[in-house]
Design an enzyme around this catalytic site. Structure first.
Site, PDB file in Angstrom:
ATOM      1  N   THR A   1       0.761  -1.154   0.128  1.00 26.50           N
ATOM      2  CA  THR A   1      -0.313  -0.427  -0.157  1.00 26.50           C
ATOM      3  C   THR A   1       1.042   1.052   0.056  1.00 26.50           C
ATOM      4  O   THR A   1       0.597   2.306  -0.489  1.00 26.50           O
ATOM      5  CB  THR A   1      -0.721   0.108   1.208  1.00 26.50           C
ATOM      6  OG1 THR A   1      -1.618  -1.029   1.252  1.00 26.50           O
ATOM      7  CG2 THR A   1      -1.751   1.192   1.313  1.00 26.50           C
TER       8      THR A   1
ATOM      9  N   GLN B   1      -6.649  -2.380  -2.343  1.00 27.72           N
ATOM     10  CA  GLN B   1      -5.074  -1.041  -2.028  1.00 27.72           C
ATOM     11  C   GLN B   1      -4.977  -0.655  -2.961  1.00 27.72           C
ATOM     12  O   GLN B   1      -3.752  -1.454  -4.228  1.00 27.72           O
ATOM     13  CB  GLN B   1      -4.616  -0.993  -0.563  1.00 27.72           C
ATOM     14  CG  GLN B   1      -5.043  -1.616   0.203  1.00 27.72           C
ATOM     15  CD  GLN B   1      -5.736  -2.775   0.411  1.00 27.72           C
ATOM     16  OE1 GLN B   1      -5.554  -3.875  -0.359  1.00 27.72           O
ATOM     17  NE2 GLN B   1      -5.292  -3.492   1.226  1.00 27.72           N
TER      18      GLN B   1
ATOM     19  N   GLN C   1     -10.137   2.474  -3.958  1.00 23.07           N
ATOM     20  CA  GLN C   1      -9.686   1.745  -2.654  1.00 23.07           C
ATOM     21  C   GLN C   1      -8.607   2.031  -2.492  1.00 23.07           C
ATOM     22  O   GLN C   1      -7.758   2.922  -3.256  1.00 23.07           O
ATOM     23  CB  GLN C   1     -10.145   0.375  -1.298  1.00 23.07           C
ATOM     24  CG  GLN C   1      -9.120  -0.134  -1.001  1.00 23.07           C
ATOM     25  CD  GLN C   1      -9.816  -1.311  -0.450  1.00 23.07           C
ATOM     26  OE1 GLN C   1     -10.147  -1.781  -0.985  1.00 23.07           O
ATOM     27  NE2 GLN C   1      -9.089  -1.898   0.553  1.00 23.07           N
ATOM     28  N   ASP C   2      -8.279   3.059  -0.791  1.00 23.06           N
ATOM     29  CA  ASP C   2      -7.148   3.687  -0.574  1.00 23.06           C
ATOM     30  C   ASP C   2      -6.593   5.126  -1.854  1.00 23.06           C
ATOM     31  O   ASP C   2      -5.282   5.465  -2.028  1.00 23.06           O
ATOM     32  CB  ASP C   2      -6.218   3.247  -0.054  1.00 23.06           C
ATOM     33  CG  ASP C   2      -6.565   2.080   0.748  1.00 23.06           C
ATOM     34  OD1 ASP C   2      -7.253   2.635   1.633  1.00 23.06           O
ATOM     35  OD2 ASP C   2      -5.543   1.194   0.874  1.00 23.06           O
TER      36      ASP C   2
ATOM     37  N   ASP D   1     -12.289   3.636   2.545  1.00 20.95           N
ATOM     38  CA  ASP D   1     -11.107   4.180   3.072  1.00 20.95           C
ATOM     39  C   ASP D   1     -10.182   5.005   2.423  1.00 20.95           C
ATOM     40  O   ASP D   1      -9.007   4.889   2.458  1.00 20.95           O
ATOM     41  CB  ASP D   1      -9.811   2.811   3.580  1.00 20.95           C
ATOM     42  CG  ASP D   1     -10.684   1.652   4.401  1.00 20.95           C
ATOM     43  OD1 ASP D   1     -12.150   2.084   4.932  1.00 20.95           O
ATOM     44  OD2 ASP D   1      -9.989   0.537   4.826  1.00 20.95           O
TER      45      ASP D   1
ATOM     46  N   ARG E   1     -14.475   3.966   9.231  1.00 20.17           N
ATOM     47  CA  ARG E   1     -14.874   3.698  10.327  1.00 20.17           C
ATOM     48  C   ARG E   1     -12.999   3.299  10.322  1.00 20.17           C
ATOM     49  O   ARG E   1     -11.989   3.972  10.671  1.00 20.17           O
ATOM     50  CB  ARG E   1     -14.092   1.879   9.515  1.00 20.17           C
ATOM     51  CG  ARG E   1     -13.635   1.695   8.141  1.00 20.17           C
ATOM     52  CD  ARG E   1     -13.916   0.297   7.615  1.00 20.17           C
ATOM     53  NE  ARG E   1     -12.993  -0.090   6.712  1.00 20.17           N
ATOM     54  CZ  ARG E   1     -13.309  -1.499   6.304  1.00 20.17           C
ATOM     55  NH1 ARG E   1     -13.406  -2.143   7.041  1.00 20.17           N
ATOM     56  NH2 ARG E   1     -12.072  -1.520   5.362  1.00 20.17           N
TER      57      ARG E   1
ATOM     58  N   TRP F   1      -9.529   2.442  12.037  1.00 22.06           N
ATOM     59  CA  TRP F   1      -8.812   1.772  10.899  1.00 22.06           C
ATOM     60  C   TRP F   1      -7.207   1.335  11.749  1.00 22.06           C
ATOM     61  O   TRP F   1      -6.854   0.247  12.852  1.00 22.06           O
ATOM     62  CB  TRP F   1      -8.096   2.692  10.493  1.00 22.06           C
ATOM     63  CG  TRP F   1      -6.755   1.933   9.596  1.00 22.06           C
ATOM     64  CD1 TRP F   1      -6.394   0.183   9.334  1.00 22.06           C
ATOM     65  CD2 TRP F   1      -5.574   2.541   8.673  1.00 22.06           C
ATOM     66  NE1 TRP F   1      -5.331  -0.286   8.918  1.00 22.06           N
ATOM     67  CE2 TRP F   1      -4.399   0.962   8.564  1.00 22.06           C
ATOM     68  CE3 TRP F   1      -5.183   4.012   8.452  1.00 22.06           C
ATOM     69  CZ2 TRP F   1      -3.221   1.273   7.916  1.00 22.06           C
ATOM     70  CZ3 TRP F   1      -4.053   3.825   8.616  1.00 22.06           C
ATOM     71  CH2 TRP F   1      -2.626   2.460   7.720  1.00 22.06           C
TER      72      TRP F   1
END
Length: 531
Positions: free
Chosen positions: A296, A326, A348-349, A370, A438, A440
């Protein structure tokens, strides 16, 4: 005589009181706070240096796949940065006097150092590296605990006893007023200043040329143009030509075009500014992902750790797609970094607000799971956050903040933003539950203030990470938001969730949370310092 000696020590080592006139407790050995904290930081430096020395070079590593090798490479970078942050902290601590503003700087550097340590271990685990193959992994836990101890001391002696934990002193100028040295002299020098929207002394730079986005540029600014009409054809070449550790602003104008390259701004490349021709006109693009053997951390299309980084009027994207999970478009670990009128696109990310102090104004951020995450102290102001259509059975989460220690001065503050659905999500919006965020990490901290929350937000607002993990230690807040998704009557009932009062919300403003008046005033970028 003993009491007189104690008074003398207090005068020498404690030039101010952090707690309403009461001197701090020194502990069992009566060590002055500044000395005690210096010793703790020295211990952390030694531990971080030990780990760095034990990370083997590529040719001495046991057999491993490409992703695992990249995870170890990440550790090299992260521990180099960690030693630097700890050394900077010690340098401030050894000054003859230590005011609270300097203590906040130390808290910021220590917060980043701890983030690096945690990220290094997370990356190894993500890549399924056999930790028993490396001796340096035996020391990671001790280093993490040591840096946490340093943070606790700074908080005890200089932060918690004064103003609120999130509040910091403003009115200190952080951009250099020094006269300009030659900037990439072979391509033309900048004699007197920075872009006009920077400091008062810098406004003489932007006099002649005008970009499509309306920013005026002096003819001496370095230009990147794919057609060969500029000084460089790639952004990377332009950044590589910037002098190391410069206190002066290096301006790189990136003309219209799609630049397929992975851009990295190293820690020794300070005060770089990228100016494009506009969102979706100047585009930097890549497609790295965890599925394609990246971690990531190193999947980012653009990654910057050079302090004072500024970008405006451009788009940074990762086109790997939702199927690749990710895949970071932008990773930022650059202190006092600013992004103005930019777009960040991914799934994502998308946006990794990794560490240190950051500010985003009038930016568009697109993603799914996220898609704003990390452990910086960051404020988004007048931005638009757009949830896209994720994979089947996935849930959208706008944020996943990664604070791991209660003494870190980090978190995500979303202020006067528009939180809504991207056009592609609108026709299928009922299929994909969408949440504000949320947790992490254990002390995850995120607030939404005076923002427009569209109807895609689920009534409960927030999503668990795993069971009851972090629900009592996180800090999630909402303050005077508007829109169909802003009603708090059906919100989660977690101990860490708050419908905020004005006094609490003020702690997360530009002025208080990231000491914005001290460095954003010099940019002339529009910003609101308070609620």
């Amino acid at each position: 005589m003993a009491s007189q000696l104690l008074v003398l020590l207090l005068i020498i080592f404690v030039p101010f009181s952090p707690s309403e006139g009461h001197a701090p407790s020194y502990g069992d050995q009566s060590v002055p706070p500044q000395i005690e904290t210096q010793n703790a930081v020295k211990t952390s430096i030694a531990q971080a240096q030990t780990i760095r020395a034990l990370i083997p070079p590529v040719y001495l590593r046991p057999p491993m796949d490409a992703k695992q090798s990249r995870a170890v490479d990440d550790c090299v970078e992260l521990y180099d940065l960690t030693v630097g942050f700890l050394t900077d902290s010690l340098s401030i601590l050894t000054e003859s006097s230590l005011d609270r503003y300097k203590a906040v700087d130390i808290q910021t550097y220590l917060s980043a150092a701890l983030t690096n340590v945690v990220t290094s271990l997370d990356g190894l685990k993500e890549a399924n590296v056999n930790l028993r193959l490396f001796s340096f992994t035996d020391h990671i836990s001790n280093t993490s605990q040591s840096v946490s101890h340093c943070l606790a001391l700074v908080n005890k002696f200089w932060i918690a006893g004064g103003e609120s934990e999130q509040t910091s002193v403003s009115n200190r100028r952080l951009l250099s007023d020094a006269s300009e040295d030659d900037f990439m002299s072979q391509y033309g020098s900048i004699d007197d200043g920075f872009p006009s929207w920077l400091s008062r002394a810098d406004r003489r730079l932007l006099l002649h040329k005008q970009t499509q986005s309306g920013v005026k540029l002096n003819g001496n600014v370095v230009t990147v143009a794919q057609n060969g009409s500029g000084n460089f054809t790639t952004i990377t070449d332009a950044i590589n030509a910037v002098a190391k550790n410069s206190a002066n602003r290096s301006v790189i104008y990136v003309t219209a075009g799609v630049y397929e390259e992975y851009v990295s701004v190293a820690s020794n490349k300070h005060n770089i500014m990228l100016i494009g021709d506009g969102r979706d006109v100047t585009v930097i693009t890549g497609n790295r992902s965890v599925v394609d053997n990246s971690t990531t951390y190193n999947s980012a299309t653009l990654a910057t750790v050079g302090q004072g980084f500024i970008a405006r009027d451009l788009t940074i994207q990762n086109t790997a797609g939702a199927i690749k999970h990710q895949a970071v478009a932008l990773r930022v670990g650059a202190d006092r970094s600013v992004f103005y009128k930019c777009s960040f696109k991914g799934y994502q990310d998308t946006l990794y607000t990794f560490s240190l102090r950051q500010f985003y104004r009038e930016c568009n951020i697109y993603g799914t799971v996220d898609f704003i995450f990390g452990n910086s102290a960051v404020v988004f102001q007048n931005c638009t956050l757009l949830a896209r259509a994720p994979l089947k059975r996935q849930k959208n989460t706008f944020t996943a903040q990664g604070r791991t220690d209660p003494n870190q001065n980090t978190g995500i503050s979303i202020h006067k933003c528009n939180v809504t659905a991207a056009p592609e999500l609108v026709p299928v919006i009922s299929l994909f539950p969408t949440y504000l965020g949320r947790p992490w990490k254990l002390y995850s901290r995120t607030v939404y203030m005076k923002s427009y929350l569209d109807g895609l937000i689920q009534p409960v607002g927030w999503l668990e990470w795993s069971g009851d993990f972090a629900l009592s230690t996180l800090y999630y807040g909402e303050y005077k938001n508007k829109g169909p998704g802003s009603q708090t009557s059906q919100r989660v009932t977690w101990p860490g969730y708050h419908v905020m009062k004005t006094g609490d919300a003020q702690n997360f403003t530009v002025r208080s949370f990231i000491s914005g008046d001290a460095w954003l005033r010099a940019t002339s970028i529009p910003y609101g310092p308070s609620l």
